[in-house]
Design a protein around this motif. Sequence first.
Motif, short mmCIF file in Angstrom:
data_model
loop_
_atom_site.label_atom_id
_atom_site.label_comp_id
_atom_site.label_asym_id
_atom_site.label_seq_id
_atom_site.Cartn_x
_atom_site.Cartn_y
_atom_site.Cartn_z
N MET A 125 28.65 -16.33 44.57
CA MET A 125 28.29 -16.24 45.99
C MET A 125 27.18 -15.21 46.17
SD MET A 125 30.90 -16.34 49.01
CE MET A 125 31.27 -14.86 49.84
N ALA A 126 27.30 -14.08 45.46
CA ALA A 126 26.28 -13.04 45.55
C ALA A 126 24.93 -13.57 45.06
CB ALA A 126 26.70 -11.83 44.73
N LEU A 127 24.96 -14.50 44.09
CA LEU A 127 23.72 -14.99 43.48
C LEU A 127 23.04 -16.08 44.28
CD1 LEU A 127 24.84 -15.23 39.75
CD2 LEU A 127 23.29 -13.54 40.74
N CYS A 128 23.77 -16.70 45.22
CA CYS A 128 23.27 -17.84 45.99
C CYS A 128 21.87 -17.61 46.55
CB CYS A 128 24.20 -18.14 47.15
SG CYS A 128 25.38 -19.43 46.78
N CYS A 129 21.67 -16.45 47.17
CA CYS A 129 20.41 -16.20 47.87
C CYS A 129 19.36 -15.59 46.97
CB CYS A 129 20.66 -15.29 49.08
SG CYS A 129 21.71 -16.07 50.29
N GLU A 130 19.57 -15.66 45.66
CA GLU A 130 18.61 -15.12 44.70
C GLU A 130 18.26 -13.66 44.96
OE1 GLU A 130 14.93 -17.26 43.00
OE2 GLU A 130 15.84 -18.62 44.46
N LEU A 146 25.27 -27.01 49.58
CA LEU A 146 26.38 -27.33 48.67
C LEU A 146 25.88 -27.49 47.24
CD1 LEU A 146 28.69 -29.76 50.68
CD2 LEU A 146 29.37 -27.60 49.59
N ARG A 147 24.71 -28.12 47.10
CA ARG A 147 24.14 -28.27 45.75
C ARG A 147 23.86 -26.90 45.15
NH1 ARG A 147 21.31 -32.57 47.61
NH2 ARG A 147 19.34 -31.43 47.83
N ARG A 148 23.32 -26.02 45.96
CA ARG A 148 23.02 -24.67 45.50
C ARG A 148 24.31 -23.95 45.06
NH1 ARG A 148 19.36 -21.28 43.34
NH2 ARG A 148 19.93 -19.14 43.78
N ALA A 149 25.35 -24.06 45.88
CA ALA A 149 26.62 -23.42 45.56
C ALA A 149 27.18 -23.94 44.24
CB ALA A 149 27.62 -23.65 46.70
N GLU A 150 27.07 -25.26 44.07
CA GLU A 150 27.57 -25.88 42.84
C GLU A 150 26.81 -25.35 41.62
OE1 GLU A 150 27.86 -30.18 43.12
OE2 GLU A 150 27.91 -30.31 40.93
N GLU A 151 25.48 -25.24 41.77
CA GLU A 151 24.66 -24.70 40.68
C GLU A 151 25.11 -23.29 40.29
OE1 GLU A 151 20.52 -26.48 42.23
OE2 GLU A 151 20.42 -24.38 41.61
N MET A 152 25.36 -22.49 41.32
CA MET A 152 25.73 -21.09 41.06
C MET A 152 27.10 -21.01 40.39
SD MET A 152 23.23 -19.25 41.82
CE MET A 152 22.11 -20.57 41.45
N LEU A 153 28.05 -21.85 40.82
CA LEU A 153 29.37 -21.86 40.19
C LEU A 153 29.24 -22.27 38.73
CD1 LEU A 153 31.58 -23.42 43.01
CD2 LEU A 153 31.56 -21.05 42.24
N ASP A 154 28.33 -23.21 38.48
CA ASP A 154 28.10 -23.65 37.11
C ASP A 154 27.50 -22.51 36.29
OD1 ASP A 154 28.15 -25.65 35.12
OD2 ASP A 154 25.99 -25.89 35.34
N LEU A 155 26.57 -21.78 36.91
CA LEU A 155 25.90 -20.66 36.23
C LEU A 155 26.91 -19.59 35.77
CD1 LEU A 155 23.10 -19.32 35.54
CD2 LEU A 155 23.23 -18.23 37.77
N VAL A 156 27.91 -19.33 36.60
CA VAL A 156 28.89 -18.30 36.23
C VAL A 156 30.07 -18.90 35.45
CG1 VAL A 156 28.28 -16.85 38.20
CG2 VAL A 156 30.20 -18.42 38.40
#
Lengths: 323, 328
Positions: free
Chosen positions: B168-173, B130-140
Amino acid sequence: MSLLELRGVEVSYPGPKGRPVRAVAGVDLDIEAGRVTALVGESGCGKSSLGKAAVGLLAPSGGGIRFDGQPVAALGRGARPPALRALQMVFQDPYSSLNPRRRVGEQVADGVRAGPDAGTDNIDRRVAEVLERVGLPARIAAQYPHEFSGGQRQRIAIARALAARPRCIVADEPISALDASAQASVARLLAELARETGMGMLFISHDLSIVRRIADDIAVMYLGKLVERGAPAALWQAPLHPYTRGLIGAIPEADGAGRLPDDLPGDVANPAEPPPGCRFHPRCPMAQEICTRQDPSFLTEGGRGAACHFADWSGVSLRSVSA
Amino acid sequence: MTAPLLDISDLTVSLPAPDGSRLFAVRDLNLRIGTGQIAGLAGESGSGKSLTSLALLGLLPAGARTSGRSGFEGRDLLSLSERDRAAVRGRRIAMIFQDPMTALHPMLSIGRQMTEHYRHHFRVPQAKALRRAEEMLDLVRIPDPKAALGRSPHEFSGGMRQRIAIAMALCCEPSLIIADEPTTALDVTVQAGILRLFERLRAELGLSVLLITHDLGVMSAVADEVSVMYAGRLVEAGPRADILTRPRHPYTHGLLGALPGAGGAGGMAPIPGLPPSITTHPSGCAFHPRCSWSQPACRGESPALQPVTPERRLACPVDPLAPKETLS
């Protein structure tokens, strides 16, 4: 009196908690014979609702629409009154607006039967004529829509509308489902038809870069209201409204320069809760305090019009104020 | 150029025809993408550009066959087992579609679907995902990413949904994103924001992007290299500015001429005729029936894509710029 006249048109939909949502919040627009009027704006601005109201597919909740001096009543269960058959519509998606199970010729013949040529003893000849007019060979009358590309299907849909000998066509995003080359040819075709036959045309599109090439007059709509009007060249070179400026700046040019288009931050607001004052103020780079509380009136001058407290009219001297 | 991240050579994709023969949707395609590069693939509907991307991900329809090679991070994507391919898909290569709802489940919360995807590839606790998802949403740049995790896709506008699909696409780097007409369904104002986002991700994360679009304006804004595809083959490829300001293939000329263009009059000249369908690819150069430069020889052999300068490749023997440039 113009051919198709919209005065203070409002379109409302039932919203959540029983409150109506005004998708079109009072629009005046005139479509003149032989001229192409373009209506542009982002998705959700109400341009399609306005187009549907203009041809009587939707009942407006306020204001009036007159075609050729006659009021346009919303379509009921019965047949369209003969006087209104001279007002035709072309839709965005030529995949869903044509019946896949009927031959092209039969569908175009429907158009002939809806118009003044209904009594002709040679419907096939009239079908052939309109197919050729839109750039298709007459022999395709025997074929089915699936045999054609998107651009060809849109031509078939245009032929069907044309077959009724309309005096005015409302085209709702007629080119947005097509490839670039087909977009150019269909847009040109519609503009040519208007000028040749003296039809009026309301061309609804989100693509300002294309409509400025074919329209005589452009109206820009934002969240249910017109924010600017003018001739294409003037509007493109010196937009009066910051929203028009934003739309133009966001268009990427294929000039190879690698320039990123300008960002217009934020989304079109929810029409159920339009911002107070000027509806564009939350996204506007030049918004001031007055914009948050007072809705600017639509001022017109020298063939141009805009609704903005801070429009730069220096190129156009301000004389008249319209209600 | 150092070893490219993606190196496609001689990719051919064929589909079965009802009569048992093969229809060639993509032929002899050569394309490279370097790290941090945005490579544009342009062409009209039916040109084979989307099938190219599906071939890379192993998502072709049943009955499709591929040949050639597609080197990616030291492996050939085309010869991977289904299991290895599944490990690459979404993890090293992510895909973004025209309609973000292709990627988003309408009934599940953003947080649920983003973490499910992440935890499929990385065995981590839900809280960490969830933390990772939040980071990615913030990034976009989704406003209030924490709250967004609890919402459903329908609560967002089209542009915001596309941002979420990108997050979502960016989540897994992934090192490569394949974006198939990512802005075509969006308004220009929203499109501008997404293009800026791609540019930022490339700069900040060194992300590589294969950008598939028919819109040469979009290409011009962000692509480093542009490859133009017609009837399954590349007809012209090279640096963006070169291709868009000095096109040498008549089809590229035609595509540019059909655009409304910058200032002044002109533009919007449609290309005569229609793009061929896969069942009716003409002999020789597939563009010859629509080409105003066409010569008798164009009906014979299909011209090969050949280097005309160190950076540019072209598949047209008529090329009016040829004498000047080859002499220099």
